[in-house]
Design an enzyme around this catalytic site. Structure first.
Site, PDB file in Angstrom:
ATOM      1  N   ASP A   1      -1.230  17.709 -73.172  1.00 64.36           N
ATOM      2  CA  ASP A   1      -0.763  18.236 -74.458  1.00 64.36           C
ATOM      3  C   ASP A   1      -1.296  17.369 -75.595  1.00 64.36           C
ATOM      4  O   ASP A   1      -1.086  16.160 -75.601  1.00 64.36           O
ATOM      5  CB  ASP A   1       0.778  18.241 -74.461  1.00 64.36           C
ATOM      6  CG  ASP A   1       1.354  19.022 -75.627  1.00 64.36           C
ATOM      7  OD1 ASP A   1       0.575  19.514 -76.470  1.00 64.36           O
ATOM      8  OD2 ASP A   1       2.591  19.123 -75.706  1.00 64.36           O
TER       9      ASP A   1
ATOM     10  N   HIS B   1      -0.952  30.627 -75.243  1.00 67.30           N
ATOM     11  CA  HIS B   1      -0.341  29.746 -76.251  1.00 67.30           C
ATOM     12  C   HIS B   1      -1.412  29.174 -77.172  1.00 67.30           C
ATOM     13  O   HIS B   1      -1.277  29.181 -78.399  1.00 67.30           O
ATOM     14  CB  HIS B   1       0.424  28.622 -75.544  1.00 67.30           C
ATOM     15  CG  HIS B   1       0.933  27.572 -76.481  1.00 67.30           C
ATOM     16  ND1 HIS B   1       1.827  27.836 -77.486  1.00 67.30           N
ATOM     17  CD2 HIS B   1       0.646  26.230 -76.585  1.00 67.30           C
ATOM     18  CE1 HIS B   1       2.091  26.723 -78.162  1.00 67.30           C
ATOM     19  NE2 HIS B   1       1.382  25.743 -77.639  1.00 67.30           N
TER      20      HIS B   1
HETATM   21  C1  HEM Z   1      -1.923  23.623 -77.720  1.00 65.94           C
HETATM   22  C2  HEM Z   1       2.022  22.670 -75.082  1.00 65.94           C
HETATM   23  C3  HEM Z   1       4.848  24.141 -78.743  1.00 65.94           C
HETATM   24  C4  HEM Z   1       0.918  24.362 -81.568  1.00 65.94           C
HETATM   25  C5  HEM Z   1      -1.098  23.289 -76.689  1.00 65.94           C
HETATM   26  C6  HEM Z   1      -1.542  22.910 -75.370  1.00 65.94           C
HETATM   27  C7  HEM Z   1      -0.447  22.628 -74.650  1.00 65.94           C
HETATM   28  C8  HEM Z   1       0.709  22.848 -75.478  1.00 65.94           C
HETATM   29  C9  HEM Z   1      -0.399  22.150 -73.205  1.00 65.94           C
HETATM   30  C10 HEM Z   1      -3.026  22.858 -74.905  1.00 65.94           C
HETATM   31  C11 HEM Z   1      -3.661  21.537 -75.127  1.00 65.94           C
HETATM   32  C12 HEM Z   1      -3.751  21.077 -76.545  1.00 65.94           C
HETATM   33  O1  HEM Z   1      -4.656  21.462 -77.285  1.00 65.94           O
HETATM   34  O2  HEM Z   1      -2.864  20.354 -76.941  1.00 65.94           O
HETATM   35  C13 HEM Z   1       3.121  22.977 -75.860  1.00 65.94           C
HETATM   36  C14 HEM Z   1       4.493  22.895 -75.393  1.00 65.94           C
HETATM   37  C15 HEM Z   1       5.286  23.320 -76.426  1.00 65.94           C
HETATM   38  C16 HEM Z   1       4.412  23.653 -77.535  1.00 65.94           C
HETATM   39  C17 HEM Z   1       4.915  22.427 -74.018  1.00 65.94           C
HETATM   40  C18 HEM Z   1       6.770  23.461 -76.489  1.00 65.94           C
HETATM   41  C19 HEM Z   1       7.482  23.864 -75.495  1.00 65.94           C
HETATM   42  C20 HEM Z   1       4.023  24.345 -79.830  1.00 65.94           C
HETATM   43  C21 HEM Z   1       4.473  24.749 -81.134  1.00 65.94           C
HETATM   44  C22 HEM Z   1       3.361  24.802 -81.930  1.00 65.94           C
HETATM   45  C23 HEM Z   1       2.214  24.437 -81.116  1.00 65.94           C
HETATM   46  C24 HEM Z   1       5.934  25.040 -81.511  1.00 65.94           C
HETATM   47  C25 HEM Z   1       3.218  25.159 -83.387  1.00 65.94           C
HETATM   48  C26 HEM Z   1       4.178  25.533 -84.190  1.00 65.94           C
HETATM   49  C27 HEM Z   1      -0.181  24.155 -80.770  1.00 65.94           C
HETATM   50  C28 HEM Z   1      -1.544  24.119 -81.273  1.00 65.94           C
HETATM   51  C29 HEM Z   1      -2.377  23.949 -80.153  1.00 65.94           C
HETATM   52  C30 HEM Z   1      -1.492  23.838 -79.000  1.00 65.94           C
HETATM   53  C31 HEM Z   1      -1.993  24.234 -82.717  1.00 65.94           C
HETATM   54  C32 HEM Z   1      -3.901  23.844 -80.139  1.00 65.94           C
HETATM   55  C33 HEM Z   1      -4.541  25.202 -80.205  1.00 65.94           C
HETATM   56  C34 HEM Z   1      -6.055  25.092 -80.156  1.00 65.94           C
HETATM   57  O3  HEM Z   1      -6.607  25.017 -79.054  1.00 65.94           O
HETATM   58  O4  HEM Z   1      -6.638  25.028 -81.240  1.00 65.94           O
HETATM   59  N1  HEM Z   1       0.277  23.256 -76.726  1.00 65.94           N
HETATM   60  N2  HEM Z   1       3.113  23.439 -77.146  1.00 65.94           N
HETATM   61  N3  HEM Z   1       2.652  24.180 -79.850  1.00 65.94           N
HETATM   62  N4  HEM Z   1      -0.178  23.968 -79.419  1.00 65.94           N
HETATM   63 FE1  HEM Z   1       1.468  23.787 -78.268  1.00 65.94          FE
END
Ligand code: HEM
Length: 322
Positions: A156, A229
């Site tokens: 993450d 996501h």
């Molecule tokens: C991408 C997990 C909540 C915004 C990701 C990734 C994971 C992840 C594993 C892919 C790797 C990375 O680029 O970091 C989670 C988990 C969450 C959560 C476990 C809560 C249970 C959120 C929330 C937001 C968010 C609430 C925004 C309001 C993003 C963004 C990316 C991302 C902007 C990158 C997208 C890209 O590839 O450009 N998240 N996330 N995430 N997440 Fe989350």
């Protein structure tokens, strides 16, 4: 606020670009009614740099840092006529299946260090100083889990901006000059439903997140229908410009209590960017096709804050004390 790499002492306040740490405390407080409580809080905030040094200097390799951020209601109580343009309370989002609730919070501290004891000691002394002028709204102690994985098993933080892009995505600029150098902070505490998640195949989990679980390699965006996501959280405006935020999510949990969570924290230059991500996740794009991550993760808190640049914060707290 974004370091120049020349810092002699690696302990700092308001440094949004502080490196990913091993430990963090996310502390949300409400401030008691009346001017006395407000003045007491202002006095503590005024001395925060010294408190960070007091604790952080005991182990410089621990890289203690703390970001202080203020909620919209508290900002009004400071009775300053000027407010960050986009600052407002968290707007709850009611999707067809999942809700992002708004929960109380006047003051927020993001405490980071390489050592849990540094975070603990700083929080202990901070709360001691704040005393009865504040009440606890939420407290989460997060930890780094192996190679920066969340408890669902995925790395993450990969797509976070790096280097010069950090400042461009997280710090207010000339569009709101009074508050340049500050940053909007959105936080949400999620609890995961681990058993149903474990019941999915590896391929299903990877489709939900949009990356391969072991290698962390990105999967292609879906051409139509259900989006991952990663795709729902990618914001591209009408000009084709992509808008990033900086996430410093941390796992937390108490296995004995069946508690497994992710503390989401996003820093952004524009509040609307994080808001848009949340809308795409909870309402879906196309509408109705919400982020399937939410079928296994429930948001229990939601709050918006503004982390001012150091000089803005000190002007604000000094005005209240006089
Ligand atoms: C991408 C997990 C909540 C915004 C990701 C990734 C994971 C992840 C594993 C892919 C790797 C990375 O680029 O970091 C989670 C988990 C969450 C959560 C476990 C809560 C249970 C959120 C929330 C937001 C968010 C609430 C925004 C309001 C993003 C963004 C990316 C991302 C902007 C990158 C997208 C890209 O590839 O450009 N998240 N996330 N995430 N997440 Fe989350």
């Amino acid at each position: 606020m974004v370091g120049n790499g020349w810092d002699r002492v690696p302990i700092d306040s308001q440094s949004i670009d502080a490196p990913l740490s091993r430990a963090a405390v996310f502390l949300t407080l409400t401030v008691g009614e009346g001017r006395e409580a407000l003045q007491a809080v202002a006095g503590v905030l005024d001395g925060l740099d010294d408190l960070i040094k007091t604790v952080g200097f005991r182990d410089l390799n621990g890289r203690l840092s703390c970001i202080t951020a203020l909620g919209s209601g508290l900002w009004d109580r400071f009775q300053t006529s000027k407010r960050p343009q986009e600052l407002r309370p968290f707007v709850p989002i009611e999707g067809a299946k999942h809700t992002a609730p708004a929960t109380p919070g006047d003051l927020f501290f993001h405490i980071r260090a390489e050592r849990e004891d540094l975070c603990f000691e700083f929080e202990r002394l901070l709360l001691d100083q704040l005393g009865s002028s504040v009440a606890l709204a939420d407290e989460v102690a997060g930890f780094r889990y192996f190679d920066s994985r969340d408890l669902l098993g995925f790395v993450d933080g990969t797509a976070n901006p790096t280097g010069h892009d950090i400042g461009a995505s997280t710090l207010v600029g000339s569009e709101d000059p009074e508050f340049a150098g500050g940053s909007y902070v959105v936080v949400q505490k999620y609890l995961h439903q681990m058993q149903p998640w474990a019941g999915l195949s590896k391929g299903e989990q990877e489709q939900i997140i949009g990356r391969e679980i072991v290698s962390n390699v990105e999967l292609p965006d879906a051409a139509s229908g259900q989006k991952s996501h990663k795709t729902l959280a990618t914001i591209v405006d009408d000009d084709g410009t992509e808008h990033d935020i900086l996430r410093d999510n941390m796992p937390f949990g108490r296995p004995g209590h069946g508690e497994y969570g992710t503390y989401f924290i996003g820093y952004s230059r524009h509040l609307w960017v994080t808001q848009k991500m949340l809308e795409r996740m909870f309402l879906g794009d196309p509408p109705g096709m919400h982020d399937r991550l939410l079928d296994f993760s429930t948001a229990h808190t939601g709050a918006v804050f503004f982390a001012p640049a150091p000089r803005t914060l000190s002007a604000l707290v000094q005005a209240v004390q006089t």
